[in-house]
Design a protein around this motif. Sequence first.
Motif, PDB file in Angstrom:
ATOM      1  N   VAL A 179       0.865  -1.190   0.000  1.00 17.19           N
ATOM      2  CA  VAL A 179       0.000   0.000   0.000  1.00 17.19           C
ATOM      3  C   VAL A 179       0.895   1.231   0.000  1.00 17.19           C
ATOM      4  N   THR A 180       0.704   2.107  -0.989  1.00 17.32           N
ATOM      5  CA  THR A 180       1.470   3.349  -1.085  1.00 17.32           C
ATOM      6  C   THR A 180       0.501   4.526  -1.070  1.00 17.32           C
ATOM      7  N   PRO A 181       0.364   5.218   0.048  1.00 16.55           N
ATOM      8  CA  PRO A 181      -0.562   6.340   0.126  1.00 16.55           C
ATOM      9  C   PRO A 181      -0.158   7.461  -0.829  1.00 16.55           C
ATOM     10  N   ILE A 182      -1.146   8.105  -1.399  1.00 16.47           N
ATOM     11  CA  ILE A 182      -0.934   9.246  -2.292  1.00 16.47           C
ATOM     12  C   ILE A 182      -1.891  10.362  -1.855  1.00 16.47           C
ATOM     13  N   CYS A 183      -1.372  11.580  -1.711  1.00 15.29           N
ATOM     14  CA  CYS A 183      -2.187  12.722  -1.290  1.00 15.29           C
ATOM     15  C   CYS A 183      -2.198  13.779  -2.388  1.00 15.29           C
ATOM     16  N   SER A 184      -3.357  14.356  -2.606  1.00 23.75           N
ATOM     17  CA  SER A 184      -3.486  15.445  -3.582  1.00 23.75           C
ATOM     18  C   SER A 184      -4.460  16.477  -3.032  1.00 23.75           C
ATOM     19  N   SER A 185      -4.378  17.680  -3.576  1.00 28.02           N
ATOM     20  CA  SER A 185      -5.192  18.792  -3.094  1.00 28.02           C
ATOM     21  C   SER A 185      -6.235  19.175  -4.126  1.00 28.02           C
ATOM     22  N   ASN A 186      -7.449  19.423  -3.663  1.00 23.78           N
ATOM     23  CA  ASN A 186      -8.532  19.901  -4.516  1.00 23.78           C
ATOM     24  C   ASN A 186      -9.041  21.225  -3.962  1.00 23.78           C
ATOM     25  N   THR A 187      -9.276  22.175  -4.842  1.00 22.28           N
ATOM     26  CA  THR A 187      -9.784  23.475  -4.426  1.00 22.28           C
ATOM     27  C   THR A 187     -11.170  23.693  -5.004  1.00 22.28           C
ATOM     28  N   LYS A 188     -12.101  24.016  -4.117  1.00 21.07           N
ATOM     29  CA  LYS A 188     -13.468  24.317  -4.514  1.00 21.07           C
ATOM     30  C   LYS A 188     -13.816  25.702  -3.986  1.00 21.07           C
ATOM     31  N   GLY A 189     -13.850  26.677  -4.910  1.00 20.97           N
ATOM     32  CA  GLY A 189     -14.056  28.048  -4.470  1.00 20.97           C
ATOM     33  C   GLY A 189     -12.874  28.506  -3.645  1.00 20.97           C
ATOM     34  N   ASP A 190     -13.130  28.959  -2.410  1.00 28.81           N
ATOM     35  CA  ASP A 190     -12.034  29.374  -1.542  1.00 28.81           C
ATOM     36  C   ASP A 190     -11.718  28.311  -0.495  1.00 28.81           C
ATOM     37  N   LEU A 191     -12.233  27.078  -0.699  1.00 27.75           N
ATOM     38  CA  LEU A 191     -11.966  25.986   0.223  1.00 27.75           C
ATOM     39  C   LEU A 191     -11.017  24.983  -0.409  1.00 27.75           C
ATOM     40  N   GLU A 192     -10.054  24.534   0.368  1.00 22.17           N
ATOM     41  CA  GLU A 192      -9.094  23.534  -0.098  1.00 22.17           C
ATOM     42  C   GLU A 192      -9.293  22.250   0.704  1.00 22.17           C
ATOM     43  N   GLU A 193      -9.221  21.136   0.007  1.00 20.51           N
ATOM     44  CA  GLU A 193      -9.394  19.837   0.647  1.00 20.51           C
ATOM     45  C   GLU A 193      -8.272  18.918   0.176  1.00 20.51           C
ATOM     46  N   VAL A 194      -7.652  18.241   1.113  1.00 25.32           N
ATOM     47  CA  VAL A 194      -6.601  17.284   0.799  1.00 25.32           C
ATOM     48  C   VAL A 194      -7.181  15.883   0.916  1.00 25.32           C
ATOM     49  N   VAL A 195      -7.043  15.091  -0.140  1.00 27.01           N
ATOM     50  CA  VAL A 195      -7.548  13.717  -0.153  1.00 27.01           C
ATOM     51  C   VAL A 195      -6.354  12.778  -0.302  1.00 27.01           C
ATOM     52  N   CYS A 196      -6.208  11.869   0.659  1.00 26.50           N
ATOM     53  CA  CYS A 196      -5.124  10.887   0.629  1.00 26.50           C
ATOM     54  C   CYS A 196      -5.726   9.504   0.402  1.00 26.50           C
ATOM     55  N   ASP A 197      -5.353   8.866  -0.693  1.00 22.57           N
ATOM     56  CA  ASP A 197      -5.760   7.484  -0.949  1.00 22.57           C
ATOM     57  C   ASP A 197      -4.893   6.566  -0.087  1.00 22.57           C
ATOM     58  N   MET A 198      -5.547   5.868   0.839  1.00 14.89           N
ATOM     59  CA  MET A 198      -4.823   5.055   1.820  1.00 14.89           C
ATOM     60  C   MET A 198      -4.740   3.590   1.429  1.00 14.89           C
ATOM     61  N   GLY A 199      -5.326   3.213   0.293  1.00 12.03           N
ATOM     62  CA  GLY A 199      -5.233   1.831  -0.150  1.00 12.03           C
ATOM     63  C   GLY A 199      -6.583   1.301  -0.603  1.00 12.03           C
ATOM     64  N   ASN A 200      -6.551   0.437  -1.567  1.00  8.19           N
ATOM     65  CA  ASN A 200      -7.784  -0.191  -2.059  1.00  8.19           C
ATOM     66  C   ASN A 200      -7.510  -1.690  -2.278  1.00  8.19           C
ATOM     67  N   PRO A 201      -7.589  -2.477  -1.212  1.00 11.17           N
ATOM     68  CA  PRO A 201      -8.042  -2.048   0.116  1.00 11.17           C
ATOM     69  C   PRO A 201      -6.877  -1.692   1.034  1.00 11.17           C
ATOM     70  N   LEU A 202      -7.249  -1.079   2.182  1.00  9.19           N
ATOM     71  CA  LEU A 202      -6.318  -0.939   3.299  1.00  9.19           C
ATOM     72  C   LEU A 202      -6.507  -2.203   4.143  1.00  9.19           C
ATOM     73  N   PRO A 203      -5.516  -3.090   4.177  1.00  6.62           N
ATOM     74  CA  PRO A 203      -5.699  -4.394   4.813  1.00  6.62           C
ATOM     75  C   PRO A 203      -6.145  -4.296   6.268  1.00  6.62           C
ATOM     76  N   ALA A 204      -6.812  -5.328   6.707  1.00  9.40           N
ATOM     77  CA  ALA A 204      -7.269  -5.391   8.094  1.00  9.40           C
ATOM     78  C   ALA A 204      -6.092  -5.336   9.055  1.00  9.40           C
ATOM     79  N   LEU A 205      -6.334  -4.705  10.204  1.00  4.90           N
ATOM     80  CA  LEU A 205      -5.367  -4.650  11.315  1.00  4.90           C
ATOM     81  C   LEU A 205      -4.034  -4.029  10.898  1.00  4.90           C
ATOM     82  N   THR A 206      -4.116  -2.992  10.075  1.00  2.16           N
ATOM     83  CA  THR A 206      -2.915  -2.251   9.668  1.00  2.16           C
ATOM     84  C   THR A 206      -3.119  -0.772   9.977  1.00  2.16           C
TER      85      THR A 206
END
Length: 244
Positions: free
Chosen positions: A54-81
């Motif tokens: 699993v290699t997390p990746i983070c990117s930023s999205n801007t909507k109007g004057d609001l910024e949101e950071v979305v990090c993909d944590m895995g598909n799937p993120l294994p159990a008990l990790t």
Amino acid sequence: DAGEYVLGSEKDLVATARVQNAGDDAFEAKLVVQVPRGAAFTKFLLLANTAVDVTPICSSNTKGDLEEVVCDMGNPLPALTNVSLELVFQPKHDQVNDTALEFHVRATSTNPEADLNTYDNHMALALPATVKTLIDIKGISWPDGPFDYNASLYGMGLVGEEGSITHEREIGPQVTHVYDVTNRGPSDLPSALIFLLWPTRTLTDDPLLYLLDAPDVAQPAVCHSVPDVNYLGLEVCLQKKGYA
């Protein structure tokens, strides 16, 4: 990584987030950070990861004057990790208009989760925003040392009340004060007041330092009304303004 954010500070804001999957494999697992106005996401660092492949990746999205950071944590993120990330934000102090920088963080996946287990899927972090300044004031005087006042050459007592004195040169030697005020930061100073007191009269109510003209100030400073400015209406040399 700090208990407060000092307005005007150029230091990056660093937040550490740890996401743990305590159940089954979590599909489309994400970490979502709502960035407050006054900060901008710049980068992320992977601190720890117990999820194999699993290699997390983070990117930023801007909507109007609001910024949101979305990090993909895995598909799937294994159990008990668990995965720990360091998120770095750059402050934009000129856009901070509140008393705190509020970060809202939530973890999501497409897996169903019982309501009683979702309380720890989100959190809010309020970083107090404070103002800190270092104000310096310096002054010089012309003349900058002792000088002689020969009373026999100038008017005595309440000068001008008898109408015998009409020009500022008849009062005495001129004294000029210059003050320099500096804000060494790091914060902008929303407002400031400077009070200047001078001995305009003696204890016997005789003129001591007679104010010839209202103070000159550099913009954007404004000098409010000053009492007793040339209250005798004396003629003042244009090249010589100040105290006499």
